[in-house]
Write a protein that holds these residues in place. Structure first.
Motif, PDB file in Angstrom:
ATOM      1  N   MET A 197     -11.609  10.250 -11.808  1.00  0.00           N
ATOM      2  CA  MET A 197     -12.223  11.513 -11.395  1.00  0.00           C
ATOM      3  C   MET A 197     -11.182  12.630 -11.479  1.00  0.00           C
ATOM      4  SD  MET A 197     -14.554  12.110  -8.006  1.00  0.00           S
ATOM      5  CE  MET A 197     -15.625  10.762  -8.508  1.00  0.00           C
ATOM      6  N   GLY A 229     -11.642  16.191 -11.031  1.00  0.00           N
ATOM      7  CA  GLY A 229     -11.694  17.331 -10.123  1.00  0.00           C
ATOM      8  C   GLY A 229     -11.472  18.630 -10.879  1.00  0.00           C
ATOM      9  N   ARG A 283      -7.281  17.365  -7.821  1.00  0.00           N
ATOM     10  CA  ARG A 283      -7.202  18.450  -8.799  1.00  0.00           C
ATOM     11  C   ARG A 283      -6.305  18.014  -9.951  1.00  0.00           C
ATOM     12  NH1 ARG A 283      -6.527  24.062  -5.241  1.00  0.00           N
ATOM     13  NH2 ARG A 283      -8.664  24.098  -4.388  1.00  0.00           N
ATOM     14  N   GLY A 295     -17.014  23.005  -5.685  1.00  0.00           N
ATOM     15  CA  GLY A 295     -16.685  22.237  -6.878  1.00  0.00           C
ATOM     16  C   GLY A 295     -15.479  21.342  -6.691  1.00  0.00           C
ATOM     17  N   ASP A 296     -14.698  21.587  -5.639  1.00  0.00           N
ATOM     18  CA  ASP A 296     -13.545  20.726  -5.353  1.00  0.00           C
ATOM     19  C   ASP A 296     -14.012  19.319  -4.988  1.00  0.00           C
ATOM     20  OD1 ASP A 296     -10.902  21.629  -5.679  1.00  0.00           O
ATOM     21  OD2 ASP A 296     -11.080  23.000  -3.977  1.00  0.00           O
ATOM     22  N   ILE A 297     -13.223  18.331  -5.380  1.00  0.00           N
ATOM     23  CA  ILE A 297     -13.476  16.940  -5.009  1.00  0.00           C
ATOM     24  C   ILE A 297     -12.513  16.584  -3.883  1.00  0.00           C
ATOM     25  CG2 ILE A 297     -13.507  14.546  -5.784  1.00  0.00           C
ATOM     26  CD1 ILE A 297     -15.644  16.293  -7.087  1.00  0.00           C
ATOM     27  N   ALA A 325     -20.223  19.393   1.877  1.00  0.00           N
ATOM     28  CA  ALA A 325     -20.019  18.648   0.633  1.00  0.00           C
ATOM     29  C   ALA A 325     -21.057  17.542   0.487  1.00  0.00           C
ATOM     30  CB  ALA A 325     -18.610  18.047   0.614  1.00  0.00           C
ATOM     31  N   LYS A 326     -21.221  17.065  -0.744  1.00  0.00           N
ATOM     32  CA  LYS A 326     -22.138  15.963  -1.049  1.00  0.00           C
ATOM     33  C   LYS A 326     -21.313  14.739  -1.435  1.00  0.00           C
ATOM     34  CE  LYS A 326     -25.883  16.835  -3.362  1.00  0.00           C
ATOM     35  NZ  LYS A 326     -26.944  16.432  -2.392  1.00  0.00           N
ATOM     36  N   VAL A 367     -20.187  11.590  -3.292  1.00  0.00           N
ATOM     37  CA  VAL A 367     -20.396  11.067  -4.645  1.00  0.00           C
ATOM     38  C   VAL A 367     -19.940   9.613  -4.751  1.00  0.00           C
ATOM     39  CG1 VAL A 367     -20.227  13.326  -5.739  1.00  0.00           C
ATOM     40  CG2 VAL A 367     -18.151  11.987  -5.406  1.00  0.00           C
ATOM     41  N   GLU A 424     -18.076  16.107  -3.177  1.00  0.00           N
ATOM     42  CA  GLU A 424     -17.930  17.365  -3.915  1.00  0.00           C
ATOM     43  C   GLU A 424     -18.356  18.526  -3.027  1.00  0.00           C
ATOM     44  OE1 GLU A 424     -19.471  19.661  -7.979  1.00  0.00           O
ATOM     45  OE2 GLU A 424     -19.936  17.535  -7.659  1.00  0.00           O
ATOM     46  N   PHE A 476     -19.776  21.973  -1.840  1.00  0.00           N
ATOM     47  CA  PHE A 476     -20.765  22.916  -2.378  1.00  0.00           C
ATOM     48  C   PHE A 476     -20.844  24.215  -1.577  1.00  0.00           C
ATOM     49  CE2 PHE A 476     -23.286  20.097   0.417  1.00  0.00           C
ATOM     50  CZ  PHE A 476     -23.925  21.024   1.233  1.00  0.00           C
TER      51      PHE A 476
END
Length: 215
Positions: free
Chosen positions: A1, A3, A106, A121-123, A136-137, A139, A179, A181
């Motif tokens: 991933m 990021g 990142r 959009g940051d992980i 955040a959602k 994942v 992630e 939002f």
């Protein structure tokens, strides 16, 4: 991933602003109390007390009515102060839910940054003991989350892939990747804080009764 890239994160930070809960300047308790005396109802009662006191002196009578009116004013102001002070304390408590550091991915590397630098959009990586820094959602992974800052219920809520987690809530257990939002005042916590700062305080039952007495 992977990021976001560092450059993309900087661009989004300029667009969305810092991830922080903004609020008006803190109001000291003494000012909250004095503000109670600016109410039209309170001013009307103070004028009535002054007139009653003046008439009592002119007639050589006891000024019991003046004392009663002043007592009513003080009770109303104390009730209003308690209500406003509690609201002020609640806003401060919401602000303290912010977390200073957060683990983020990142440029394909997991690193720790200041939470104010988070952007949509940051992980982020969450695990037991963390305070969720932004909405955040999930994942990947699973969490047990304390949503009491938003719902008032302190029981653990299970969150899995596809579920949303919210800023200010604590992670009881688990580990997950999510992630972002929403950040700052766009989060649910930010919206609650904004409403508490903008919505006019409702009158206490005692103040409503006083309104009826002055009609």
């Amino acid at each position: 991933m992977q990021g976001l890239t560092t450059e993309e994160a900087k661009k989004r930070l300029r667009i969305y602003g810092e991830n922080r809960i903004e609020r008006r300047k803190r109001i000291p308790p003494w000012k909250i109390f004095l503000n109670q005396f600016t109410s039209p109802l309170v001013l009307l009662l103070l004028v009535a007390a002054l007139l009653s006191f003046s008439l009592a002196i002119a007639r050589g009578e006891a000024y019991t009515d003046s004392i009663l009116i002043i007592a009513i004013v003080l009770l109303a102001c104390i009730a209003g102060f308690v209500q406003d002070y509690k609201a002020e304390q609640t806003i401060e408590a919401l602000q303290r839910l912010a977390t200073p550091k957060v683990k983020v991915i990142r440029d394909g590397i997991e690193q720790e940054i200041s939470s104010v630098e988070l952007v949509p959009g940051d992980i982020i990586v969450l695990e037991g003991g963390d305070i969720i820094p932004a909405d955040a959602k999930l994942v990947k992974g699973e969490l047990q989350v304390d949503e009491s800052p938003l719902t008032g219920e302190s029981r653990a809520v299970r969150k899995g892939e596809g579920d949303n987690v919210y800023s200010g809530c604590g992670v009881f257990a688990g580990k997950a990747v999510a992630e972002v939002f929403a950040t700052g005042m766009r989060t649910e916590l930010g919206k609650i804080t904004a409403k508490m700062q903008e919505i006019e305080e409702e009158k206490t039952p005692f103040q409503l009764q006083m309104d009826q007495l002055t009609r």
